[in-house]
Design an enzyme around this catalytic site. Structure first.
Site, PDB file in Angstrom:
ATOM      1  N   HIS A 143      -7.357  -1.746   5.896  1.00 36.85           N
ATOM      2  CA  HIS A 143      -6.482  -0.677   6.350  1.00 36.85           C
ATOM      3  C   HIS A 143      -7.134   0.649   5.964  1.00 36.85           C
ATOM      4  O   HIS A 143      -8.164   0.661   5.311  1.00 36.85           O
ATOM      5  CB  HIS A 143      -5.114  -0.873   5.686  1.00 36.85           C
ATOM      6  CG  HIS A 143      -3.991  -0.140   6.330  1.00 36.85           C
ATOM      7  ND1 HIS A 143      -3.868   0.038   7.669  1.00 36.85           N
ATOM      8  CD2 HIS A 143      -2.903   0.473   5.776  1.00 36.85           C
ATOM      9  CE1 HIS A 143      -2.772   0.721   7.924  1.00 36.85           C
ATOM     10  NE2 HIS A 143      -2.171   1.004   6.797  1.00 36.85           N
TER      11      HIS A 143
ATOM     12  N   ASP B 241       6.038   4.246   4.689  1.00 34.36           N
ATOM     13  CA  ASP B 241       6.949   3.261   5.290  1.00 34.36           C
ATOM     14  C   ASP B 241       6.972   1.949   4.523  1.00 34.36           C
ATOM     15  O   ASP B 241       7.723   1.037   4.860  1.00 34.36           O
ATOM     16  CB  ASP B 241       6.609   3.027   6.783  1.00 34.36           C
ATOM     17  CG  ASP B 241       5.147   2.724   7.048  1.00 34.36           C
ATOM     18  OD1 ASP B 241       4.310   3.047   6.184  1.00 34.36           O
ATOM     19  OD2 ASP B 241       4.843   2.159   8.113  1.00 34.36           O
TER      20      ASP B 241
ATOM     21  N   HIS C  92       6.891  -4.819  11.783  1.00 35.30           N
ATOM     22  CA  HIS C  92       6.252  -3.524  11.711  1.00 35.30           C
ATOM     23  C   HIS C  92       6.201  -2.910  13.106  1.00 35.30           C
ATOM     24  O   HIS C  92       5.170  -2.442  13.591  1.00 35.30           O
ATOM     25  CB  HIS C  92       4.828  -3.678  11.140  1.00 35.30           C
ATOM     26  CG  HIS C  92       4.373  -2.444  10.413  1.00 35.30           C
ATOM     27  ND1 HIS C  92       3.472  -1.573  10.950  1.00 35.30           N
ATOM     28  CD2 HIS C  92       4.696  -1.949   9.205  1.00 35.30           C
ATOM     29  CE1 HIS C  92       3.259  -0.585  10.091  1.00 35.30           C
ATOM     30  NE2 HIS C  92       3.986  -0.797   9.033  1.00 35.30           N
TER      31      HIS C  92
ATOM     32  N   HIS D 233       0.844  -1.193   0.000  1.00 37.29           N
ATOM     33  CA  HIS D 233       0.000   0.000   0.000  1.00 37.29           C
ATOM     34  C   HIS D 233       0.875   1.237   0.000  1.00 37.29           C
ATOM     35  O   HIS D 233       2.106   1.138   0.082  1.00 37.29           O
ATOM     36  CB  HIS D 233      -0.980  -0.016   1.174  1.00 37.29           C
ATOM     37  CG  HIS D 233      -0.343   0.080   2.532  1.00 37.29           C
ATOM     38  ND1 HIS D 233       0.540  -0.859   3.015  1.00 37.29           N
ATOM     39  CD2 HIS D 233      -0.496   1.011   3.518  1.00 37.29           C
ATOM     40  CE1 HIS D 233       0.906  -0.511   4.242  1.00 37.29           C
ATOM     41  NE2 HIS D 233       0.298   0.622   4.568  1.00 37.29           N
TER      42      HIS D 233
HETATM   43 ZN   LIG Z   1      -0.021   1.525   6.536  1.00 41.78          ZN
END
Ligand SMILES: [Zn+2]
Length: 287
Positions: free
Chosen positions: A142, A66, A254, A62
Site C-alpha cells: 500500500h 478510514d 472497502h 494502517h
Molecule cells: Zn489505505
C-alpha cells in the site's frame, strides 16, 4: 468452536449515509478481536450489540483515517466506562505517538493498561498465540506501511469414536489423552492404536483480513483504473487472489462512495470466484 466475523463498516475513504468506514469484529470462542476502527465504529458497536468491554485485542492495519479514526474515541470510552482489564493494541509504530499525543493534551491517564505492539510491514510476524488462535500479520503493498491479519484456529483435538470406546470399555478419564493422540492398552495387555478409537479433527479454520493493497500490478496492467491509483485491489483482483490462495470463501468490502449499488461489484467478483459475498454492515459470517 465459534469462529465468526461481523462487519461493522465496509466503506472506503469517507463515510456516506448508512455506510461506515472499515471495522470488523471477530468472535473466536467468545473472545472478541476488533480489526480496524474507522470513524463511527462505536456507533456501529452499539447498533450491532458488540460490547467494548469484551474486546481485549485491537488490530489496526494502517494509518489512513478510514481505518483508525474511531480508535481514540473507543479507547476513551473504555476508560470512561471504568475498564480495568488490559487491552492489547497492534498497529504501525507511529500509532503509539498519535495516541500518546491525544491523551497528553486531554490530560487523560487511562485507568487500564494499553499494551501496544508495533507491527512491521516488511515481514510477517506472529503477534498473538492463545488457546484458540494464532494471529499473524500479512504485509501488504500500500502507499504507507500496511498489514493484513491472518487468524488461524489452533489445531483441534481428535474426535472420539464413542461407541467403540464404550464397547471396549475404555475408562472415561483416558478420553482426553485419546483426543490428543494416545493409544490405549486394555488390562489384558491388548493394544488399540489411536486411529481405531478416534477420527481426524476438523481442519483448523482460517480467516485472512486483507485491507488496502495493490495486487500484482504487472498482471493487472489492463486494469489501470482508480483502483491502482489509490493502491487498492478491484473486486475482480480480490477474486483472483481468492482463487490463487485456494480460499473457500471471499468477502469483499472497502466500498468506494462512488458505488451506489454494490451488485455489479459482487457479480464481477463472482464471475471469477463464485463463493463471494459482500461485507455488508451488520452481517455476521460464520467461518
Ligand atoms: Zn489505505
Amino acid at each position: 468452536m465459534k469462529f465468526e466475523v461481523t462487519i461493522l463498516g465496509s466503506s472506503s475513504a469517507t463515510p456516506i449515509y448508512n455506510r461506515n468506514p472499515t471495522s470488523q469484529v471477530l468472535n473466536i470462542n467468545e473472545r472478541l478481536y476488533l480489526v480496524d476502527c474507522g470513524e463511527g465504529t462505536q456507533q456501529q458497536m452499539l447498533r450491532f450489540d458488540v460490547r467494548g468491554s469484551r474486546i481485549d485485542h485491537i488490530f489496526i492495519s494502517h494509518l489512513h483515517g478510514d481505518h483508525y479514526l474511531g480508535l481514540i474515541g473507543l479507547l476513551s470510552s473504555l476508560h470512561l466506562n471504568g475498564r480495568k482489564k488490559a487491552l492489547k493494541l497492534f498497529g504501525p509504530s507511529q500509532l503509539k505517538e498519535i495516541i500518546d499525543l491525544q491523551f497528553k493534551y486531554s490530560e487523560t491517564t487511562l485507568q487500564y493498561e494499553l499494551d501496544f505492539f508495533a507491527t512491521d510491514s516488511t515481514q510477517s510476524q506472529v503477534i498473538v498465540i492463545n488457546d484458540d488462535v494464532t494471529i499473524e500479520t500479512i504485509p501488504l503493498d500500500h502507499r504507507i506501511p500496511c498489514n493484513g491479519f491472518l487468524f488461524r484456529e489452533k489445531k483441534r483435538l481428535r474426535k472420539l469414536l464413542k461407541d467403540e470406546l464404550e464397547r471396549i470399555g475404555v475408562p472415561i478419564e483416558l478420553y482426553t489423552s485419546l483426543k490428543k493422540g494416545a493409544d490405549y492398552t486394555d488390562p489384558k495387555g491388548k493394544l488399540y492404536k489411536n486411529d481405531t478409537l478416534t477420527t481426524d479433527s476438523d481442519k483448523p479454520k482460517t480467516y485472512a483480513y486483507c485491507s488496502d493493497t495493490l495486487f500484482n500490478p504487472q498482471y493487472f496492467k489492463q486494469m489501470l483504473d482508480r483502483a491502482n491509483e489509490t493502491h487498492h485491489t478491484t473486486a475482480l483482483q480480490a477474486a483472483e487472489i481468492a482463487v490463487t490462495v485456494n480460499a473457500k470463501r471471499l468477502l469483499i468490502g472497502h466500498f468506494s462512495a462512488r458505488y451506489k449499488s454494490l451488485d455489479d461489484l459482487l457479480e464481477e467478483a463472482q464471475s471469477v470466484f463464485p463463493n463471494t459475498a459482500l461485507a455488508i454492515e451488520g452481517k455476521t459470517f460464520v467461518v
